[in-house]
Enzyme design. Structure first.
Site, PDB file in Angstrom:
ATOM      1  CB  SER A 123      -0.958  -0.060   1.199  1.00 43.65           C
ATOM      2  OG  SER A 123      -2.016   0.841   1.049  1.00 43.65           O
TER       3      SER A 123
ATOM      4  CG  ASP B 182      -4.476  -1.853   0.114  1.00 48.60           C
ATOM      5  OD1 ASP B 182      -3.403  -2.374   0.443  1.00 48.60           O
ATOM      6  OD2 ASP B 182      -4.825  -0.718   0.491  1.00 48.60           O
TER       7      ASP B 182
END
Length: 342
Positions: A47, A161
């Site tokens: 991320s 993600d």
């Protein structure tokens, strides 16, 4: 030996965890490591960790820090292009355009050291390690928060993600040959999370765009005109907003999953900045986050250097080699001086 970004210590891996805005603490961690001549030669990022790691290896950490320090609550929202009919609430084009000004046409292979961006296959739930290809695409896949940003389609897979499967990517560093791994975990400060109470809920779970203490009334007007932003961010007095619930849910997932994976894949050094009191979306607190990252790392520098002497055998060999060379030079000088006296 003096190291730098392009000439990192062989075998030293750095795992940069996910945590949205809290990821700015990574900037402070890297600056402090470099200050003490500690430079990783392998980085894995999840991320926001992939963004900071990519910027660092591309020599753009200062530019990222400057941009982070310029953010305020209103400017953050200027990067969010809301969509009604999409796989994500935010299109992400404005953020991508910002990244392109610094990384246009750059590939992961162009970086001086291996960089692994962690993503999740939306269909199978498999952990995906992106090691090649367009760096912006890799970063975008790694921070594509489900429901917020649309998935990134790459290699016939929809990627989201990486924090869903590996919030603090230690295992990729170990698998890629790191003899020592430093992990930066952004989801451990439980005491900090309790340090900022709301009325009947923790205010860090929200993102109060319609709170005059955070955003002036004049700056709120553009968002008041949007039914989407009102639906997402407006909340009742004692309840979190819809967006706050979504983000807090991800935070809980990251925290629990990180603990589980750390138990089975412990790093050699575990850096845990005390940043739990800062919300996942409080990007405007970059200065404090960077400072806390610096402080947490500075405290562990003696432990890091001790571990390097034990685990990075090449470093130890180089040190002994240098000692031998210095000793040999001293012996030769002494012999030469004795010959001159004779």
């Amino acid at each position: 030996m003096v190291f730098n970004v392009t000439n990192g210590q062989p075998g030293l891996g750095l795992a940069l965890g996910g945590g949205m805005a809290r990821g700015f603490a990574h900037i402070g961690v890297l600056k402090t490591l470099n200050k003490h001549n500690i430079y990783p030669s392998l980085i894995a990022g999840t991320s926001i960790g992939s963004v900071v790691g990519g910027c660092y290896l591309a020599g753009k950490l200062d530019a990222l820090e400057e941009w982070a320090l310029s953010l305020n609550r209103f400017k953050i929202f200027s990067y969010l292009d809301f969509r009604v009919r999409s796989a994500g609430l935010v299109g992400g084009k404005r953020l991508t355009d910002t990244l392109k000004t610094h990384f246009d046409d750059m590939l992961l292979e162009d970086l001086p050291h291996p960089m692994i961006c962690i993503a999740t296959d939306l269909a199978t739930g498999h952990e995906v390690w992106i090691r090649r290809g367009d760096i912006i695409e890799a970063m975008s896949a790694s921070f594509a928060l489900p429901g917020v940003f649309p998935p990134v389609y790459r290699d016939e897979r929809h990627l989201v993600d990486g924090a869903l499967v590996n919030p603090c990517p230690i295992s990729p560093c170990q698998a890629m040959g790191a003899r020592m791994t430093i992990a930066v975990d952004l989801n451990t400060d439980l005491i900090g999370k309790a340090a900022k109470p709301g009325q009947s809920y923790q205010t860090i779970t929200g993102f109060d765009i319609f709170n005059k203490d955070d955003v002036p009334l004049e700056d709120q007007k553009p968002f008041l005109q949007s039914s989407i932003s009102r639906r997402l961010f407006r909340r009742e007095e004692n309840n979190p907003s819809l967006f706050g619930v979504m983000v807090s849910g991800l935070g809980i997932l990251q925290d629990r999953l990180t603990r589980s994976r750390l138990a089975g894949e412990p790093p050699d050094i575990h850096i845990k900045p005390p940043i739990g009191h800062i919300g996942l979306l409080e990007f405007e607190k970059a200065e404090e986050l960077i400072r806390l990252g610096e402080t947490a790392t500075e405290r562990l520098i003696p432990e890091i250097k001790a571990a390097m002497c034990v685990l990075l055998k090449s470093e130890v060999s180089d040190a002994f080699l240098q000692m031998d060379l210095n000793a040999n030079k001293a012996t030769m000088n002494e012999q030469a001086f004795q010959q001159e006296e004779e």
